[in-house]
Design a protein around this motif. Sequence first.
Motif, PDB file in Angstrom:
ATOM      1  N   GLY A   7       4.233  18.599  -9.493  1.00 56.50           N
ATOM      2  CA  GLY A   7       2.848  18.830  -9.134  1.00 56.50           C
ATOM      3  C   GLY A   7       2.706  19.541  -7.799  1.00 56.50           C
ATOM      4  N   SER A   8       1.830  18.984  -6.948  1.00 58.68           N
ATOM      5  CA  SER A   8       1.606  19.579  -5.631  1.00 58.68           C
ATOM      6  C   SER A   8       2.690  19.215  -4.634  1.00 58.68           C
ATOM      7  CB  SER A   8       0.250  19.114  -5.088  1.00 58.68           C
ATOM      8  OG  SER A   8       0.278  17.708  -4.824  1.00 58.68           O
ATOM      9  N   GLY A   9       3.497  18.195  -4.975  1.00 60.27           N
ATOM     10  CA  GLY A   9       4.547  17.752  -4.071  1.00 60.27           C
ATOM     11  C   GLY A   9       4.075  16.768  -3.023  1.00 60.27           C
ATOM     12  N   ASN A  10       2.788  16.434  -3.041  1.00 56.91           N
ATOM     13  CA  ASN A  10       2.243  15.509  -2.050  1.00 56.91           C
ATOM     14  C   ASN A  10       2.522  14.051  -2.424  1.00 56.91           C
ATOM     15  OD1 ASN A  10       1.022  17.301  -0.192  1.00 56.91           O
ATOM     16  ND2 ASN A  10      -0.651  17.652  -1.627  1.00 56.91           N
ATOM     17  N   LEU A  11       2.731  13.241  -1.400  1.00 55.64           N
ATOM     18  CA  LEU A  11       2.890  11.806  -1.614  1.00 55.64           C
ATOM     19  C   LEU A  11       1.522  11.136  -1.513  1.00 55.64           C
ATOM     20  CD1 LEU A  11       6.140  10.911   0.390  1.00 55.64           C
ATOM     21  CD2 LEU A  11       5.821  10.968  -2.086  1.00 55.64           C
ATOM     22  N   GLY A  12       0.719  11.355  -2.529  1.00 58.44           N
ATOM     23  CA  GLY A  12      -0.623  10.803  -2.509  1.00 58.44           C
ATOM     24  C   GLY A  12      -1.082  10.375  -3.882  1.00 58.44           C
ATOM     25  N   THR A  13      -2.292   9.828  -3.911  1.00 64.51           N
ATOM     26  CA  THR A  13      -2.854   9.303  -5.149  1.00 64.51           C
ATOM     27  C   THR A  13      -3.063  10.386  -6.201  1.00 64.51           C
ATOM     28  OG1 THR A  13      -3.979   7.539  -3.929  1.00 64.51           O
ATOM     29  CG2 THR A  13      -4.808   8.050  -6.122  1.00 64.51           C
ATOM     30  N   THR A  14      -3.635  11.511  -5.790  1.00 68.54           N
ATOM     31  CA  THR A  14      -3.963  12.564  -6.747  1.00 68.54           C
ATOM     32  C   THR A  14      -2.729  13.077  -7.475  1.00 68.54           C
ATOM     33  OG1 THR A  14      -5.796  13.266  -5.336  1.00 68.54           O
ATOM     34  CG2 THR A  14      -5.059  14.814  -7.022  1.00 68.54           C
TER      35      THR A  14
ATOM     36  N   VAL B  87      -6.791  10.595   2.035  1.00 70.41           N
ATOM     37  CA  VAL B  87      -8.121  10.257   1.546  1.00 70.41           C
ATOM     38  C   VAL B  87      -8.233   8.762   1.241  1.00 70.41           C
ATOM     39  CG1 VAL B  87      -9.822  10.650  -0.272  1.00 70.41           C
ATOM     40  CG2 VAL B  87      -8.498  12.566   0.625  1.00 70.41           C
ATOM     41  N   ALA B  88      -7.301   8.220   0.464  1.00 70.44           N
ATOM     42  CA  ALA B  88      -7.349   6.801   0.098  1.00 70.44           C
ATOM     43  C   ALA B  88      -7.151   5.910   1.327  1.00 70.44           C
ATOM     44  CB  ALA B  88      -6.291   6.488  -0.960  1.00 70.44           C
TER      45      ALA B  88
ATOM     46  N   THR C  34      -3.235   4.402 -10.133  1.00 65.57           N
ATOM     47  CA  THR C  34      -4.049   3.276  -9.676  1.00 65.57           C
ATOM     48  C   THR C  34      -3.278   2.406  -8.682  1.00 65.57           C
ATOM     49  OG1 THR C  34      -5.274   3.248 -11.768  1.00 65.57           O
ATOM     50  CG2 THR C  34      -5.357   1.255 -10.407  1.00 65.57           C
ATOM     51  N   LEU C  35      -2.004   2.162  -8.966  1.00 64.59           N
ATOM     52  CA  LEU C  35      -1.171   1.375  -8.048  1.00 64.59           C
ATOM     53  C   LEU C  35      -1.061   2.045  -6.683  1.00 64.59           C
ATOM     54  CD1 LEU C  35       1.758   0.250 -10.405  1.00 64.59           C
ATOM     55  CD2 LEU C  35      -0.027  -1.206  -9.412  1.00 64.59           C
ATOM     56  N   VAL C  36      -0.865   3.349  -6.698  1.00 64.41           N
ATOM     57  CA  VAL C  36      -0.754   4.089  -5.435  1.00 64.41           C
ATOM     58  C   VAL C  36      -2.092   4.103  -4.710  1.00 64.41           C
ATOM     59  CG1 VAL C  36      -0.304   6.358  -4.409  1.00 64.41           C
ATOM     60  CG2 VAL C  36       1.168   5.496  -6.239  1.00 64.41           C
ATOM     61  N   LEU C  37      -3.182   4.258  -5.448  1.00 66.34           N
ATOM     62  CA  LEU C  37      -4.513   4.225  -4.844  1.00 66.34           C
ATOM     63  C   LEU C  37      -4.739   2.897  -4.118  1.00 66.34           C
ATOM     64  CD1 LEU C  37      -7.424   5.259  -4.435  1.00 66.34           C
ATOM     65  CD2 LEU C  37      -7.969   4.290  -6.687  1.00 66.34           C
ATOM     66  N   LEU C  38      -4.422   1.795  -4.784  1.00 65.29           N
ATOM     67  CA  LEU C  38      -4.607   0.478  -4.181  1.00 65.29           C
ATOM     68  C   LEU C  38      -3.689   0.287  -2.971  1.00 65.29           C
ATOM     69  CD1 LEU C  38      -4.909  -1.731  -7.405  1.00 65.29           C
ATOM     70  CD2 LEU C  38      -6.749  -0.990  -5.865  1.00 65.29           C
ATOM     71  N   GLY C  39      -2.450   0.781  -3.095  1.00 67.52           N
ATOM     72  CA  GLY C  39      -1.515   0.660  -1.976  1.00 67.52           C
ATOM     73  C   GLY C  39      -1.948   1.462  -0.771  1.00 67.52           C
TER      74      GLY C  39
ATOM     75  N   PHE D 141       3.759   4.827  -0.778  1.00 68.27           N
ATOM     76  CA  PHE D 141       3.593   4.132  -2.057  1.00 68.27           C
ATOM     77  C   PHE D 141       3.812   5.061  -3.250  1.00 68.27           C
ATOM     78  CE2 PHE D 141       1.324   1.024   0.610  1.00 68.27           C
ATOM     79  CZ  PHE D 141       1.912  -0.139   0.151  1.00 68.27           C
ATOM     80  N   ALA D 142       3.446   6.311  -3.131  1.00 67.76           N
ATOM     81  CA  ALA D 142       3.666   7.250  -4.242  1.00 67.76           C
ATOM     82  C   ALA D 142       5.151   7.414  -4.526  1.00 67.76           C
ATOM     83  CB  ALA D 142       3.033   8.604  -3.918  1.00 67.76           C
ATOM     84  N   LEU D 143       5.942   7.458  -3.473  1.00 71.99           N
ATOM     85  CA  LEU D 143       7.389   7.591  -3.628  1.00 71.99           C
ATOM     86  C   LEU D 143       7.990   6.314  -4.204  1.00 71.99           C
ATOM     87  CD1 LEU D 143       9.815   9.465  -3.088  1.00 71.99           C
ATOM     88  CD2 LEU D 143      10.004   8.422  -0.824  1.00 71.99           C
ATOM     89  N   ILE D 144       7.528   5.166  -3.686  1.00 70.28           N
ATOM     90  CA  ILE D 144       8.040   3.870  -4.140  1.00 70.28           C
ATOM     91  C   ILE D 144       7.722   3.630  -5.608  1.00 70.28           C
ATOM     92  CG2 ILE D 144       7.824   1.374  -3.867  1.00 70.28           C
ATOM     93  CD1 ILE D 144       7.285   1.915  -0.862  1.00 70.28           C
ATOM     94  N   VAL D 145       6.449   3.820  -5.976  1.00 66.04           N
ATOM     95  CA  VAL D 145       6.036   3.608  -7.370  1.00 66.04           C
ATOM     96  C   VAL D 145       6.753   4.577  -8.298  1.00 66.04           C
ATOM     97  CG1 VAL D 145       4.095   3.787  -8.984  1.00 66.04           C
ATOM     98  CG2 VAL D 145       3.784   2.634  -6.783  1.00 66.04           C
ATOM     99  N   GLY D 146       6.847   5.832  -7.887  1.00 68.45           N
ATOM    100  CA  GLY D 146       7.496   6.835  -8.716  1.00 68.45           C
ATOM    101  C   GLY D 146       8.963   6.543  -8.960  1.00 68.45           C
TER     102      GLY D 146
END
Length: 204
Positions: free
Chosen positions: A38-45, A108-109, A57-62, A21-26
Motif C-alpha cells: 500500500g502506502s507503506g505507512n504504519l497507520g490505520t488507513t 490521525v487516530a 480496527t485493532l490498529v485504530l483502537l491501539g 501497532f500496524a507493524l505488530i498486528v501485521g
Amino acid sequence: MPYMTEVMIIIISYLLGSIPFALIVGKLGYRVDVREHGSGNLGTTNTFRVLGKKAGTLVLLGDMGKGLVAALLPLLFGSDMSLLLAGIPAIIGHSYPIFAKFKGGKSVATSAGILLAAFPWFFFVVVGTFIVALLISKMVSLSSMAASAVGLVTVVTYSVVTRDWLPLIVIVPLALFIIIKHRTNWQRIRAGTEPKVPLFQKKK
C-alpha cells in the motif's frame, strides 16, 4: 529536580506514541509487514487497505488508545501539565517512531485519542466530521483533512469566544501537521488516483 515529572511524561508519551501497532498486528496476526504494501505507512488507513477490517480496527483502537493514555499521563503522575501538551510527544512518536526506524503514520487516530482525553466535545465534532466525510467519499485521507479543517475553524472560534488560547496554540499546529502529512494524498485526490477504502462493503 524541578520539572522532572514533566520530563518523564514527555519521554513516556513519545515512547507510547512510538508503539507501531500496524507493524505488530501485521506481523503477529498476518505475517505481513504493512510497510511493504500500500502506502507503506504504519497507520490505520494502510492497515485497513492491506489487511482488512479486523486488523484495521485493532490498529485504530491501539493508535487511539496510546494517544488517550499519553494525554492522561499528567493525571497519573499528579502533574499540572496540560493534557493536550502531554499528548504532543505521542503524535511525534507515532509519525517518527523510535521502534520502527522513525518511519510511522500520519497521527490521525493518535490525535483523536488525545482529543478524547483532553477535549471530549471537540473530539466528537472532529470525529463526526470524519465519519460524514468518509461515508460520502470512502477516502480516509480526504476525511482526515476535512476533519482537520473543521477542527481548525472550531478551535479558532472557541478560543476567540472563551479567551482560552491554549487549545488554539496546540490544536492549530496539530491540524496543520496532519494536513501537511497528507499532501501526497491530496495530489492523488486531484489526479483521481487516490484509492477508496470499502470499509462498509461486504466481501464477495
